[in-house]
Design a protein around this motif. Structure first.
Motif, PDB file in Angstrom:
ATOM      1  N   ARG A  94     -20.411  33.177  80.946  1.00  0.00           N
ATOM      2  CA  ARG A  94     -18.989  34.160  80.964  1.00  0.00           C
ATOM      3  C   ARG A  94     -17.900  33.673  82.203  1.00  0.00           C
ATOM      4  O   ARG A  94     -17.472  33.881  83.306  1.00  0.00           O
ATOM      5  N   ARG A 462     -12.758  41.534  81.597  1.00  0.00           N
ATOM      6  CA  ARG A 462     -12.714  41.509  83.779  1.00  0.00           C
ATOM      7  C   ARG A 462     -13.906  41.996  84.009  1.00  0.00           C
ATOM      8  O   ARG A 462     -14.003  42.658  83.955  1.00  0.00           O
ATOM      9  N   GLN A 493     -12.553  36.732  83.591  1.00  0.00           N
ATOM     10  CA  GLN A 493     -11.952  37.412  82.357  1.00  0.00           C
ATOM     11  C   GLN A 493     -11.507  37.089  81.367  1.00  0.00           C
ATOM     12  O   GLN A 493     -11.403  35.320  81.804  1.00  0.00           O
ATOM     13  N   GLY A 494     -11.615  36.568  80.495  1.00  0.00           N
ATOM     14  CA  GLY A 494     -11.469  35.367  79.089  1.00  0.00           C
ATOM     15  C   GLY A 494     -11.315  36.698  77.623  1.00  0.00           C
ATOM     16  O   GLY A 494     -11.722  37.733  77.756  1.00  0.00           O
ATOM     17  N   SER A 496     -13.515  35.982  74.342  1.00  0.00           N
ATOM     18  CA  SER A 496     -15.271  35.488  73.305  1.00  0.00           C
ATOM     19  C   SER A 496     -14.915  35.837  72.119  1.00  0.00           C
ATOM     20  O   SER A 496     -15.155  37.003  71.635  1.00  0.00           O
ATOM     21  N   ASP A 513     -14.753  30.820  73.345  1.00  0.00           N
ATOM     22  CA  ASP A 513     -14.802  30.667  74.528  1.00  0.00           C
ATOM     23  C   ASP A 513     -13.040  30.786  75.113  1.00  0.00           C
ATOM     24  O   ASP A 513     -12.847  29.053  75.356  1.00  0.00           O
ATOM     25  N   LEU A 514     -12.355  31.620  75.272  1.00  0.00           N
ATOM     26  CA  LEU A 514     -11.402  31.035  76.545  1.00  0.00           C
ATOM     27  C   LEU A 514     -11.010  32.428  77.474  1.00  0.00           C
ATOM     28  O   LEU A 514     -11.903  33.069  77.301  1.00  0.00           O
ATOM     29  N   GLN A 515     -11.527  31.126  78.225  1.00  0.00           N
ATOM     30  CA  GLN A 515     -11.361  32.160  79.977  1.00  0.00           C
ATOM     31  C   GLN A 515     -10.931  31.709  81.187  1.00  0.00           C
ATOM     32  O   GLN A 515     -10.100  30.122  80.590  1.00  0.00           O
ATOM     33  N   SER A 516     -11.089  32.596  81.949  1.00  0.00           N
ATOM     34  CA  SER A 516     -10.243  32.271  83.465  1.00  0.00           C
ATOM     35  C   SER A 516     -10.794  32.823  84.290  1.00  0.00           C
ATOM     36  O   SER A 516     -10.992  33.367  85.106  1.00  0.00           O
ATOM     37  N   ARG A 525      -9.199  27.562  89.736  1.00  0.00           N
ATOM     38  CA  ARG A 525     -10.405  27.790  89.003  1.00  0.00           C
ATOM     39  C   ARG A 525     -11.940  27.233  89.779  1.00  0.00           C
ATOM     40  O   ARG A 525     -11.795  26.703  90.449  1.00  0.00           O
ATOM     41  N   ARG A 531     -11.380  26.139  80.894  1.00  0.00           N
ATOM     42  CA  ARG A 531     -10.857  27.046  79.785  1.00  0.00           C
ATOM     43  C   ARG A 531     -11.188  27.132  78.458  1.00  0.00           C
ATOM     44  O   ARG A 531     -10.958  28.256  78.584  1.00  0.00           O
ATOM     45  N   HIS A 532     -11.554  26.515  78.323  1.00  0.00           N
ATOM     46  CA  HIS A 532     -11.826  26.796  76.896  1.00  0.00           C
ATOM     47  C   HIS A 532     -13.198  25.381  76.659  1.00  0.00           C
ATOM     48  O   HIS A 532     -13.476  24.589  76.792  1.00  0.00           O
TER      49      HIS A 532
END
Length: 622
Positions: A94, A462, A493-494, A496, A513-516, A525, A531-532
């Protein structure tokens, strides 16, 4: 031929949606019993946290090079590696740093008090029975390190009629593998013995890029040797004792400096673990387990003289008591001792500390509604006490469909190296304080659907991690080059997505997974996080044949914290073909990175090129 990440992402997303929408069939995986989420046995259908299970069948079918590859291939984490399978490896769960994932092997804590976090390249794979990956903070159950999650590895067990398992494989890059085991039991006793060896000529692990100081145009190979022994005995009804010992040795070549290409630079990694446990079912309601575990992580480089050794000892009493229908109380008391041997420590090259902890958990299930609460207090000999807690709740809004949510905090204690070298705080200076534990605060919300062999989950999270320890400016320590300091914070944060099902004769598994993951102060970052990311795996049985294929895709990443040096995205295609010659004999072909895509997860280092492995596995009953 190669695939761009945007195209692969669109294809994977479409296929994932299709996979997750398909009807269920046959076997009910939700009845699988897991232990990592609460430290007590639970059916997978009852778990409120984000948990992934990888089975022995998955391991054999994929023939992954290491535990880290296995987790990456199944969408559990991002992997960064400085070269081949024996090179320094990091996993980001994560988006959290590799040191923020607690790793357990048969309940034994694996850690390096020099670098922080487990040495993934030294964890043996041939002996693994299954892996449980818990995403999200779990310090309220396990204490330090579980800021991003927990990876628990279970080795193979014996029992019943004696059986053997022998595998041999050869592949390109000069790769040769051999592993074997004997499993069985007689009367109240059971046993399992495994041995494994691997050799490879490898590939050139470094790249000739601007700024590279270590590029040498040669092949960097490795050798691995692993062994494990498990003995168990049922002393009486409800009373069991068990002992486990495992050892892994990895000898990998690496390029230290292009100014000395004649050197045969090698990194030697020894990983040892042992555990004794006594499990007692005293009454139908009361169960306890008393365990003592030790692990040793030894890392040495030659001919350049560097040596660091971490010892971890863990004494724990855990248990559960059924209060009534749908109501259970968990409890734990634990002592953890860390020891580091490293010439960089100012205390005669040896550093020590210990933590004492007590904790409790409450599990409640009333039909459609589920509630779990966990709390723990750790008292560290160096920086004092830390209290953690997690609250989870779930509600079944339709048959098989649950809404779940949780909030909790976690921590990671500073390593003995960060505290005890010339780079650690100089407490004799006015105003300088000792390093504090890194702290994580997480909230998440999700949907889970399970019916038959179909599972679907979507989790939004988050996690804010403060007091991050970084190597910063000089002034607070005795070194003029820089000092370790609590100065940073990260925001992870993201979303899943994961699912698996069976469509006719095809088994499908997909993750997206889309995350930041960002530096909370700068908005940049975090280094080497995409990010993906996405995975899609499929397999099907056609008579005596088993065919499988998979894709692992990752977006572009920044190699540095300043976000100025970019690493390109990639999509890798893997394939497997297995033929059952007879019930106890199988022939298998695995091709990884089938299109020979050139990738890099760390600037200046190459990733594994196309590999092909042909193996034969014999599993007779004796």
């Amino acid at each position: 031929m190669s695939l761009s990440f945007p195209a692969a992402r669109r294809s994977l997303s479409a296929l994932a949606v299709l996979a997750l929408a398909l009807p269920a069939h046959a076997q009910n995986k939700l009845d699988t019993v897991v232990t990592t989420a609460t430290r007590t046995p639970q059916r997978l259908s009852e778990v409120l946290a984000d948990l992934t299970v990888i089975t022995r069948a998955d391991i054999e079918r994929q023939a992954a090079a290491s535990v880290a590859d296995l987790l990456r291939n199944n969408g559990c984490a991002e992997m960064v590696r400085n070269g081949g399978a024996a090179s320094t490896t990091s996993l980001y769960l994560r988006g959290a740093d590799t040191r923020h994932t607690l790793v357990l092997v048969d309940g034994v804590r694996m850690d390096s008090q020099a670098t922080g976090g487990a040495s993934w390249q030294g964890i043996p794979l041939a002996q693994v029975e299954r892996v449980e990956v818990l995403k999200g903070p779990a310090s309220a159950i396990y204490g330090s390190d579980a800021v991003g999650g927990v990876v628990q590895i279970f080795t193979r067990k014996g029992g019943g009629k004696t059986s053997a398992d022998l595998g041999v494989g050869v592949g390109n890059l000069g790769t040769r593998k051999l592993d074997g085991g004997i499993f069985g039991g007689t009367g109240p006793l059971d046993y399992a013995v495994t041995l494994a060896g691997e050799r490879s000529d490898g590939f050139n692990a470094t790249l000739d890029v601007p700024g590279s100081f270590s590029y040498i145009p040669d092949r960097d190979g490795w050798r691995k040797h692993q062994a494990s022994l498990r003995l168990g005995a049922r002393l009486a009804d409800g009373q069991r004792v068990e002992g486990v010992v495992l050892r892994s040795h990895v000898n990998g070549q690496y390029d230290a400096s292009k100014s000395q290409p004649q050197n045969d630079d090698r990194a030697l990694q020894d990983t040892d673990a042992a555990r004794l446990s006594w499990t007692g079912q005293w009454t139908p309601a009361l169960q306890t387990q008393l365990s003592y575990g030790e692990s040793r992580d030894r890392y040495e480089t030659r001919p350049s003289p560097y040596l660091t050794i971490t010892h971890v000892r863990n004494l724990a009493l855990t248990g559960s008591y059924l209060l009534g229908a749908g109501s259970q109380l968990n409890f734990q008391a634990e002592r953890i001792e860390d020891k580091l041997e490293n010439s960089g420590l100012v205390t005669a090259g040896v550093g020590k500390r210990h933590r004492n902890a007590i904790g409790a958990g409450y599990l409640f299930n009333a039909g459609a509604f589920s509630l779990q609460a966990h709390a723990r207090h750790d008292d560290d000999s160096e920086f004092g006490g830390v209290s953690t807690g997690t609250l989870l709740a779930g509600y079944e809004i339709a048959k098989g469909l649950r809404i779940v949510g949780s909030a909790g905090n976690a921590f990671r204690a500073p390593t003995l190296y960060q505290q005890g070298t010339v780079y650690g705080p100089d407490l004799s200076q006015p105003g300088v304080q000792a390093l504090q534990a890194e702290r994580g605060h997480n909230v998440e919300f999700g949907l889970k659907y399970g019916s038959g062999d179909t599972e679907v989950s979507a989790t939004a999270y988050r996690n804010r991690v403060g007091n991050l320890i970084v190597f910063g400016a000089a002034g607070s320590c005795r070194s003029a080059f820089g000092c370790y300091q609590n100065v940073a914070a990260a925001r992870l944060q993201g979303l899943s997505l994961a699912g698996s099902t069976t469509a006719g004769i095809v088994n499908l598994r997909a993750t997206v997974d889309l995350q930041s993951p960002k530096d909370a102060a700068t908005g940049q970052r975090l280094a080497r996080r995409a990010r993906h990311t996405a995975t899609l795996n499929a397999d099907t049985a056609l008579g005596d044949w088993l065919l499988g294929a998979g894709v692992q895709a990752s977006g572009a990443r920044w190699d540095n914290a300043a976000n100025t040096r970019k690493l390109g995205g990639y999509a890798l295609v893997n394939a497997s073909l297995q033929y059952r010659i007879r019930p106890d004999l199988r022939l298998q072909l695995n091709v990884d990175n089938a299109f020979d895509r050139e990738t890099s997860t760390a600037y200046g280092y190459a990733s594994t090129p196309r590999t092909a492995l042909i193996s034969l596995r014999w599993s007779p009953q004796l």
